[in-house]
Design an enzyme around this catalytic site. Structure first.
Site, PDB file in Angstrom:
ATOM      1  N   TYR A  54       6.269 -10.004   7.376  1.00  0.00           N
ATOM      2  CA  TYR A  54       6.277  -8.659   6.924  1.00  0.00           C
ATOM      3  C   TYR A  54       6.667  -8.340   8.710  1.00  0.00           C
ATOM      4  CZ  TYR A  54       3.127  -8.020   3.141  1.00  0.00           C
ATOM      5  OH  TYR A  54       2.675  -7.616   1.760  1.00  0.00           O
ATOM      6  N   ASP A  85       0.898  -1.212  -0.511  1.00  0.00           N
ATOM      7  CA  ASP A  85       0.044  -0.024  -0.848  1.00  0.00           C
ATOM      8  C   ASP A  85       0.835   1.155   0.195  1.00  0.00           C
ATOM      9  OD1 ASP A  85      -2.209  -1.327  -0.103  1.00  0.00           O
ATOM     10  OD2 ASP A  85      -2.629  -1.579   1.921  1.00  0.00           O
TER      11      ASP A  85
END
Length: 256
Positions: free
Chosen positions: A113, A55
């Site tokens: 992540y 994002d």
């Protein structure tokens, strides 16, 4: 006769200046810069495929991409050649030839992540783009307890944005750990950097950031760690915490 090659690359980027990875009509994106650099180098309009679409404001240490080309540049020269045509906040670390059927997203087995929190009274100006600053105390043991409930196969409907595409919300988390690096020189007994690592077979839209937002509430004493399991079982996004800021998140590793 031209020969088609499938080039795989490992790319790092600081996502601060970009509206995410994926090309968008009127926004500046990482994919746009990569495709532009490859065009300047080869004269070809290629489509870059990524292991995942980060994002706006999210970074990557080891994003994996691939693209098809007829360019005959030797593989050991691709990194240098592309890097000289990229902005300084995007760097190619590795290039190799992959089988023609290789797809960086479809063939990914595990992704990790990392979310980073700067736990200190005063923010560190040099890490303002890559660490979320939190000035007050956090209960790290309760946060770790909350993380432990995520491991395994679960329906993560409670931890995804309403913008998540329709389909199964079941994902498997293989590891969910937290690392704390103390900064004793600050004079604050809890000052330091918190790294949260989550490894899974796939992630829903905003999943990691919502998990972190919930963990921060746990660390602040607004929830207990065991509530993470209750939120999972509810399947209700309204039961989870807020979506954490994007700039603390980095796509850390992709395994095949």
């Amino acid at each position: 006769m031209s020969i088609v090659r499938n080039i795989m690359m490992v790319v790092s980027y600081d996502g601060t200046a970009y509206c995410g990875f994926q090309i968008q009509p009127r926004d500046h994106t990482v994919q746009q810069e990569l495709e532009r650099a490859i065009y300047v180098l080869t004269g070809e309009r290629v489509k870059v495929i990524s292991s995942g679409r980060t994002d706006a404001g999210v970074h990557a240490k080891a994003q994996v991409i691939n693209f098809l080309t007829e360019c005959i540049i030797p593989i050991d020269r691709w990194c240098f050649a592309v890097n000289t045509r990229l902005p300084r906040d995007i760097v190619v670390h590795k290039a190799s030839e992959a089988p023609l059927n290789f797809h960086s997203r479809h063939h990914a087995k595990r992704k990790t992540y990392r979310y980073t929190i700067q736990r200190s009274k005063i923010p560190d100006v040099f890490y303002r783009h890559t660490r979320f600053h939190h000035p007050t105390r956090l209960d790290l043991s309760e946060m770790q307890n909350g993380l432990s409930h995520l491991v395994g196969e679960h329906d993560f409907s409670a931890f995804c944005s309403a913008r998540t595409p329709v389909g199964s919300h079941v994902r498997t988390i293989y590891e969910a750990t937290m690392e704390f690096i103390a900064e004793p020189s600050s004079g604050d007994g809890q000052a330091g950097v918190i790294h949260i690592y989550i490894t899974g077979n796939g992630f829903l839209y905003n999943m990691v950031r919502i998990i972190v937002g919930t963990l921060l509430q746990i660390g602040q004493g607004k929830r207990s760690g065991v509530e993470m399991n209750q939120i999972l079982l509810s399947g209700d996004r309204n039961k989870a915490g807020p979506t954490a800021m994007a700039h603390g998140l980095t796509l850390w590793e992709v395994s095949y």
